[in-house]
Scaffold this active site. Structure first.
Site, PDB file in Angstrom:
ATOM      1  NE  ARG A  96      -3.843  -1.962  -0.354  1.00 19.24           N
ATOM      2  CZ  ARG A  96      -3.709  -2.804  -1.411  1.00 19.24           C
ATOM      3  NH1 ARG A  96      -2.842  -2.590  -2.462  1.00 19.24           N
ATOM      4  NH2 ARG A  96      -4.407  -3.924  -1.524  1.00 19.24           N
ATOM      5  CD  GLU A  99      -2.808   0.727  -4.302  1.00 12.49           C
ATOM      6  OE1 GLU A  99      -3.232   0.211  -4.938  1.00 12.49           O
ATOM      7  OE2 GLU A  99      -2.744   0.866  -2.998  1.00 12.49           O
ATOM      8  CB  SER A 122      17.303  14.334   4.911  1.00 11.91           C
ATOM      9  OG  SER A 122      17.991  13.329   5.671  1.00 11.91           O
TER      10      SER A 122
END
Length: 156
Positions: A96, A99, A122
């Site tokens: 997820r 995604e 960073s």
């Protein structure tokens, strides 16, 4: 002296042992982090092989988990980072996030550059937090905060 790993193998094996000990001792990541004196996110990442623990944190964590002095030394080494060797994760939770970056990656990039200019966020000077909050529509929501320092690109 700070040492670095050449491969992920040793830290992956230690991560497996640490998670087994965590389960056997019925510990939470929060309890382990309290022993380390560091944040839950950093401690979890370190025990899972993604960061070295400082000397003052490695021993209390190993003691809590019942790990030996070799584990203490290994917890202090700089690992070969990266926890997705196959690039596309198969674990549903990790997928997820992958995604989300597939869908929102270009949006995040555009908004960061518009707000800060050319550079990166960073992952070294970084904080991560995960909170559970009530969803007004019922159920629960995850609030995930990624807090990284902006490092501007410098022409040379």
């Amino acid at each position: 002296m700070l040492h670095a790993q050449a491969t992920q193998t040793a830290r992956e094996a230690l991560a497996d042992r640490a998670v087994e000990a965590k389960i056997a001792r019925n510990l939470s990541w929060k309890q382990i982090a309290e022993a380390s004196g560091l944040s839950v996110a950093f401690t979890t990442a370190a025990v899972l092989g993604q960061h070295p623990l400082p000397e003052a944190s490695a021993k209390p964590v190993a003691d809590l988990l019942g790990l030996d002095d070799d584990a203490v030394r290994l917890l202090r080494t700089v690992p070969v980072r990266g926890s997705m060797p196959n690039r596309i994760p198969t674990d549903p939770t990790m997928y997820r996030f992958y995604e989300m970056l597939q869908v929102y990656g270009t949006t995040l990039k555009a908004l960061v550059h518009e707000e800060f200019g050319d550079g990166i966020i960073s992952a070294i000077n970084f904080r991560l937090d995960v909170k559970k909050v009530a969803d007004p529509e019922g159920g629960e929501r995850a609030v995930i905060t990624l807090d990284g320092k902006h490092l501007p690109a410098k022409p040379f």
